[in-house]
Design an enzyme around this catalytic site. Sequence first.
Site, PDB file in Angstrom:
ATOM      1  N   HIS A   1       0.855  -1.192   0.000  1.00 20.87           N
ATOM      2  CA  HIS A   1       0.000   0.000   0.000  1.00 20.87           C
ATOM      3  C   HIS A   1       0.894   1.247   0.000  1.00 20.87           C
ATOM      4  CE1 HIS A   1      -2.892   3.006   1.238  1.00 20.87           C
ATOM      5  NE2 HIS A   1      -3.856   2.150   0.951  1.00 20.87           N
TER       6      HIS A   1
ATOM      7  N   GLU B   1      -3.908   2.057  -7.115  1.00 19.45           N
ATOM      8  CA  GLU B   1      -4.355   3.120  -6.218  1.00 19.45           C
ATOM      9  C   GLU B   1      -3.494   4.359  -6.423  1.00 19.45           C
ATOM     10  OE1 GLU B   1      -6.565   1.564  -2.588  1.00 19.45           O
ATOM     11  OE2 GLU B   1      -4.473   1.372  -2.104  1.00 19.45           O
TER      12      GLU B   1
HETATM   13  P1  PGA Z   1      -9.805   5.774   0.526  1.00 23.00           P
HETATM   14  O1  PGA Z   1      -8.568   4.773   0.746  1.00 23.00           O
HETATM   15  O2  PGA Z   1     -10.957   4.969  -0.041  1.00 23.00           O
HETATM   16  O3  PGA Z   1     -10.102   6.318   1.876  1.00 23.00           O
HETATM   17  O4  PGA Z   1      -9.363   6.799  -0.457  1.00 23.00           O
HETATM   18  C1  PGA Z   1      -8.282   3.761  -0.163  1.00 23.00           C
HETATM   19  C2  PGA Z   1      -7.018   3.043   0.255  1.00 23.00           C
HETATM   20  O5  PGA Z   1      -6.027   3.720   0.604  1.00 23.00           O
HETATM   21  O6  PGA Z   1      -6.949   1.825   0.260  1.00 23.00           O
END
Ligand code: PGA
Length: 234
Positions: free
Chosen positions: A98, A147
Amino acid sequence: MITMIKPLIVGNWKSNKTIAETEDWFRRFQHPGIELGAEIILCPAFTALERAKICIERRQLPIKLAAQDISPYPSGAYTGEISGELLKGLVSFVLIGHSERRIRFKETDFILKEKVLQAKQVGIEPIYCIPDEHTKIPEQVNIVAFEPISAIGTGQPDTPEHADAIAVEIKKRSPDIRCIYGGSIKPDNVVSFLHKEHIDGVLPGGASLDPLTFYELIKNAAGIPEAKAITSPF
Ligand code: PGA
């Protein structure tokens, strides 16, 4: 075209929720019909995983668990680390790479690959997060979460079109990879991402913290009816 297999919905609680708050989340989570249209994974903190497992079993919920991280080392003299062996039997999946870990904890591609290998060794499936299409993906990975950093926790998601284009790039490496999108996913935008041909699921963070919001998101994603309509008042 709408994805034919069930979308994967991965709720990432990050560094939130005590054991008591975890119990409360499950007490308030509605669930009629969710298993019909989506595959649901929840990522509580390490400290709440066991309680989450008990709550899921007690309520017979169709929810699987993921850890938010795993040690790059096996069990042994690694103070503070949670090895794959310690997670075995508790989770089926693990988030690896992440952005919050890449940036704040300086996790490198080398370390992340070691984590993938440790997870695989004990039969835990990595959900490998990447901030962009140029990021290295270890070959053992079957699920990739795209992401973009600018979309995480900002309320400003990527466009579904761009996320789909990135998914196309990722799948060029291996067509069997399941590609999910994360970054400001909410109940009212989830469908626009899932309607994209190459997006196989979503990874909401903030929107998974409140059980009713998370249910709403699943309901929209899975095309299942209002819980109110099919829940007995008793
Ligand atoms: P968010 O986070 O939906 O709060 O933007 C997503 C993540 O970091 O996995």
